[in-house]
Design a protein around this motif. Structure first.
Motif, PDB file in Angstrom:
ATOM      1  N   MET A  76      18.614  27.511 -47.511  1.00 21.87           N
ATOM      2  CA  MET A  76      17.822  26.854 -48.222  1.00 21.87           C
ATOM      3  C   MET A  76      16.458  26.109 -47.406  1.00 21.87           C
ATOM      4  N   THR A  77      15.487  25.748 -48.008  1.00 20.32           N
ATOM      5  CA  THR A  77      14.105  25.555 -47.234  1.00 20.32           C
ATOM      6  C   THR A  77      14.407  24.002 -46.888  1.00 20.32           C
ATOM      7  N   PRO A  78      13.560  23.660 -45.881  1.00 19.66           N
ATOM      8  CA  PRO A  78      13.858  22.380 -45.065  1.00 19.66           C
ATOM      9  C   PRO A  78      13.442  21.177 -46.364  1.00 19.66           C
ATOM     10  N   THR A  79      12.411  21.249 -46.868  1.00 21.76           N
ATOM     11  CA  THR A  79      12.200  20.071 -47.881  1.00 21.76           C
ATOM     12  C   THR A  79      13.383  20.025 -48.819  1.00 21.76           C
ATOM     13  N   ASP A  80      13.806  21.116 -49.262  1.00 17.52           N
ATOM     14  CA  ASP A  80      15.046  21.167 -50.408  1.00 17.52           C
ATOM     15  C   ASP A  80      16.303  20.654 -49.924  1.00 17.52           C
ATOM     16  N   ALA A  81      16.593  21.040 -48.371  1.00 18.78           N
ATOM     17  CA  ALA A  81      17.566  20.492 -47.817  1.00 18.78           C
ATOM     18  C   ALA A  81      17.713  18.838 -47.834  1.00 18.78           C
ATOM     19  N   ILE A  82      16.362  18.446 -47.245  1.00 23.05           N
ATOM     20  CA  ILE A  82      16.140  16.991 -47.383  1.00 23.05           C
ATOM     21  C   ILE A  82      16.711  16.311 -48.554  1.00 23.05           C
ATOM     22  N   LYS A  83      15.993  17.014 -49.741  1.00 23.51           N
ATOM     23  CA  LYS A  83      16.119  16.215 -51.069  1.00 23.51           C
ATOM     24  C   LYS A  83      17.577  16.508 -51.237  1.00 23.51           C
ATOM     25  N   GLN A  84      18.445  17.398 -50.935  1.00 22.42           N
ATOM     26  CA  GLN A  84      19.905  17.410 -51.222  1.00 22.42           C
ATOM     27  C   GLN A  84      20.642  16.533 -50.490  1.00 22.42           C
ATOM     28  N   GLY A  85      20.058  15.788 -49.403  1.00 25.22           N
ATOM     29  CA  GLY A  85      20.797  14.664 -48.806  1.00 25.22           C
ATOM     30  C   GLY A  85      21.195  14.888 -47.416  1.00 25.22           C
ATOM     31  N   SER A  86      20.760  16.173 -46.882  1.00 21.04           N
ATOM     32  CA  SER A  86      20.835  16.598 -45.464  1.00 21.04           C
ATOM     33  C   SER A  86      20.074  15.502 -44.320  1.00 21.04           C
ATOM     34  N   ASP A  87      21.003  15.100 -43.474  1.00 18.25           N
ATOM     35  CA  ASP A  87      20.433  14.042 -42.530  1.00 18.25           C
ATOM     36  C   ASP A  87      19.618  14.879 -41.464  1.00 18.25           C
ATOM     37  N   ALA A 124      23.344  23.433 -46.949  1.00 15.98           N
ATOM     38  CA  ALA A 124      22.551  22.324 -47.840  1.00 15.98           C
ATOM     39  C   ALA A 124      22.984  22.256 -49.249  1.00 15.98           C
ATOM     40  N   HIS A 125      23.553  23.557 -49.267  1.00 12.07           N
ATOM     41  CA  HIS A 125      24.036  23.473 -50.947  1.00 12.07           C
ATOM     42  C   HIS A 125      24.989  22.781 -51.012  1.00 12.07           C
ATOM     43  N   GLU A 126      25.932  22.253 -50.010  1.00 12.74           N
ATOM     44  CA  GLU A 126      27.137  21.311 -50.362  1.00 12.74           C
ATOM     45  C   GLU A 126      26.734  19.982 -50.076  1.00 12.74           C
ATOM     46  N   ALA A 127      25.416  19.593 -49.512  1.00 12.79           N
ATOM     47  CA  ALA A 127      25.141  18.337 -49.001  1.00 12.79           C
ATOM     48  C   ALA A 127      25.164  17.218 -50.130  1.00 12.79           C
ATOM     49  N   GLY A 128      24.586  17.662 -51.480  1.00 10.54           N
ATOM     50  CA  GLY A 128      24.361  16.813 -52.414  1.00 10.54           C
ATOM     51  C   GLY A 128      25.769  16.041 -52.804  1.00 10.54           C
ATOM     52  N   ALA A 129      26.917  17.000 -52.838  1.00 15.37           N
ATOM     53  CA  ALA A 129      27.928  16.606 -53.428  1.00 15.37           C
ATOM     54  C   ALA A 129      28.727  15.960 -52.193  1.00 15.37           C
ATOM     55  N   LEU A 130      28.648  16.370 -51.006  1.00 16.66           N
ATOM     56  CA  LEU A 130      29.297  15.495 -49.920  1.00 16.66           C
ATOM     57  C   LEU A 130      28.600  14.092 -49.913  1.00 16.66           C
ATOM     58  N   LYS A 131      27.230  13.866 -49.812  1.00 16.58           N
ATOM     59  CA  LYS A 131      26.845  12.717 -49.867  1.00 16.58           C
ATOM     60  C   LYS A 131      27.188  11.746 -50.813  1.00 16.58           C
ATOM     61  N   SER A 132      27.676  12.378 -51.894  1.00 20.35           N
ATOM     62  CA  SER A 132      28.276  11.394 -53.129  1.00 20.35           C
ATOM     63  C   SER A 132      29.550  11.055 -53.011  1.00 20.35           C
ATOM     64  N   SER A 133      30.418  12.106 -52.343  1.00 19.78           N
ATOM     65  CA  SER A 133      31.601  11.678 -52.214  1.00 19.78           C
ATOM     66  C   SER A 133      31.957  11.108 -51.014  1.00 19.78           C
ATOM     67  N   HIS A 134      31.234  11.007 -49.862  1.00 20.07           N
ATOM     68  CA  HIS A 134      31.538  10.520 -48.360  1.00 20.07           C
ATOM     69  C   HIS A 134      30.529   9.452 -48.215  1.00 20.07           C
ATOM     70  N   GLY A 135      29.490   9.051 -48.908  1.00 19.48           N
ATOM     71  CA  GLY A 135      28.696   7.950 -48.564  1.00 19.48           C
ATOM     72  C   GLY A 135      27.660   8.145 -47.484  1.00 19.48           C
ATOM     73  N   ALA A 136      26.567   7.316 -47.636  1.00 15.79           N
ATOM     74  CA  ALA A 136      25.424   7.632 -46.787  1.00 15.79           C
ATOM     75  C   ALA A 136      25.772   7.532 -45.304  1.00 15.79           C
ATOM     76  N   GLY A 137      26.777   6.782 -44.959  1.00 16.71           N
ATOM     77  CA  GLY A 137      27.034   6.887 -43.476  1.00 16.71           C
ATOM     78  C   GLY A 137      27.681   7.990 -42.741  1.00 16.71           C
ATOM     79  N   PHE A 138      28.149   9.047 -43.586  1.00 16.40           N
ATOM     80  CA  PHE A 138      28.780  10.083 -43.164  1.00 16.40           C
ATOM     81  C   PHE A 138      27.603  11.418 -43.061  1.00 16.40           C
ATOM     82  N   THR A 139      27.504  11.619 -41.530  1.00 15.15           N
ATOM     83  CA  THR A 139      26.128  12.156 -41.288  1.00 15.15           C
ATOM     84  C   THR A 139      26.373  13.934 -41.570  1.00 15.15           C
ATOM     85  N   LEU A 140      25.303  14.359 -42.190  1.00 11.33           N
ATOM     86  CA  LEU A 140      25.464  15.714 -42.716  1.00 11.33           C
ATOM     87  C   LEU A 140      24.359  16.697 -41.940  1.00 11.33           C
TER      88      LEU A 140
END
Ligand code: C5P
Length: 232
Positions: free
Chosen positions: A192-203, A157-173
């Motif tokens: 990471m905790t569940p809510t923080d992971a979702i906030k970071q952009g985890s699908d 989840a620590h990488e989710a934010g950066a990956l969502k920005s660079s790869h787009g919403a359709g790229f499943t994390l």
């Protein structure tokens, strides 16, 4: 088909203990992940059984082999009716492309690449001759996976934010390494905790021991679902 963002990792040693949890829940509450331990013990029959009960099943066998073998293994997974299957991005572009070609139908399972395991630290990578940081390796392998047409990646989840920005919403994390604030880390390092992971952009959150080792797994699952739903 479930709306839940939680994939429960069924890391149990046998069918009996697996069913002690699965018989108390339903496909509305979560999706299910069958990994190497349970698959090696119980085989495809248990996968089919959960699929027939309406569960979205993530077959987490992390295929990594020559391209033809991985392609055929992916087809075998699709024949089981699973919802998601994964391969190791370290297998390289030819292997990823072969997996994509094998799962090219609209009805095919989601095809996800493992980047760097959430149990791996910088020291672990250096020990196998990789001098880049886990973050650099995740970025590199995720870009390769997207170039080869995969549907997304497994990452921390620590990488989710950066990956969502660079790869787009359709790229499943898909993010394992999820822990409640009260839990121990066990062998995971990038957590990471569940809510923080979702906030970071985890699908999708892959959650094993925080649920399966809790005193009341069903209640823990309900609580995490409810915490997440407040954010969505
Ligand atoms: O018990 P815990 O929540 O740590 O379980 C995490 C699950 O996610 C395990 O089944 C593990 O195999 C899986 N996994 C992981 N890291 C990855 C891919 C899958 O921990 N990169």
């Amino acid at each position: 088909m479930s709306d839940s963002r939680i994939i429960v990792a069924l890391d149990y040693p046998d069918e009996k203990s697996t069913l002690q949890l699965v018989d108390r829940i339903n496909p509305e509450l979560c999706r299910l992940k069958i990994g190497k331990e349970l698959f090696t013990r119980c085989g495809p029959e248990l996968v089919r059984r959960f699929v027939n009960h309406g569960y979205d099943v993530f077959l987490d066998l992390k295929f990594h082999d020559i391209p033809t073998t991985v392609a055929n293994a992916c087809k075998a997974a699709a024949d089981l009716g699973v919802w998601m299957v994964n391969v190791h991005a370290l297998g390289g572009p030819a292997m990823l492309a072969a997996a994509r070609t094998a799962l090219a139908d609209e009805t095919s399972p989601l095809l996800i690449a493992v980047t760097v395991l959430t149990s791996s630290s910088q020291d672990d990578l250096e020990a196998v001759g990789i001098s880049q940081s886990p973050q650099q390796m995740v970025a590199r392998l995720a870009a390769m996976a997207q170039d080869c047409g995969l549907d997304g990646v497994v990452c921390s989840a620590h990488e989710a934010g950066a990956l969502k920005s660079s790869h787009g919403a359709g790229f499943t994390l898909v993010t394992p390494g999820i822990r409640l604030s009260s839990d121990s880390k066990d062998d995971q390092k990038r957590i990471m905790t569940p809510t923080d992971a979702i906030k970071q952009g985890s699908d999708y959150l892959v959650i094993g021991r925080s649920i399966t080792h809790s005193e009341d797994p069903v209640q823990t699952l309900l609580t995490i679902n409810s915490d997440i739903s407040q954010l969505l």
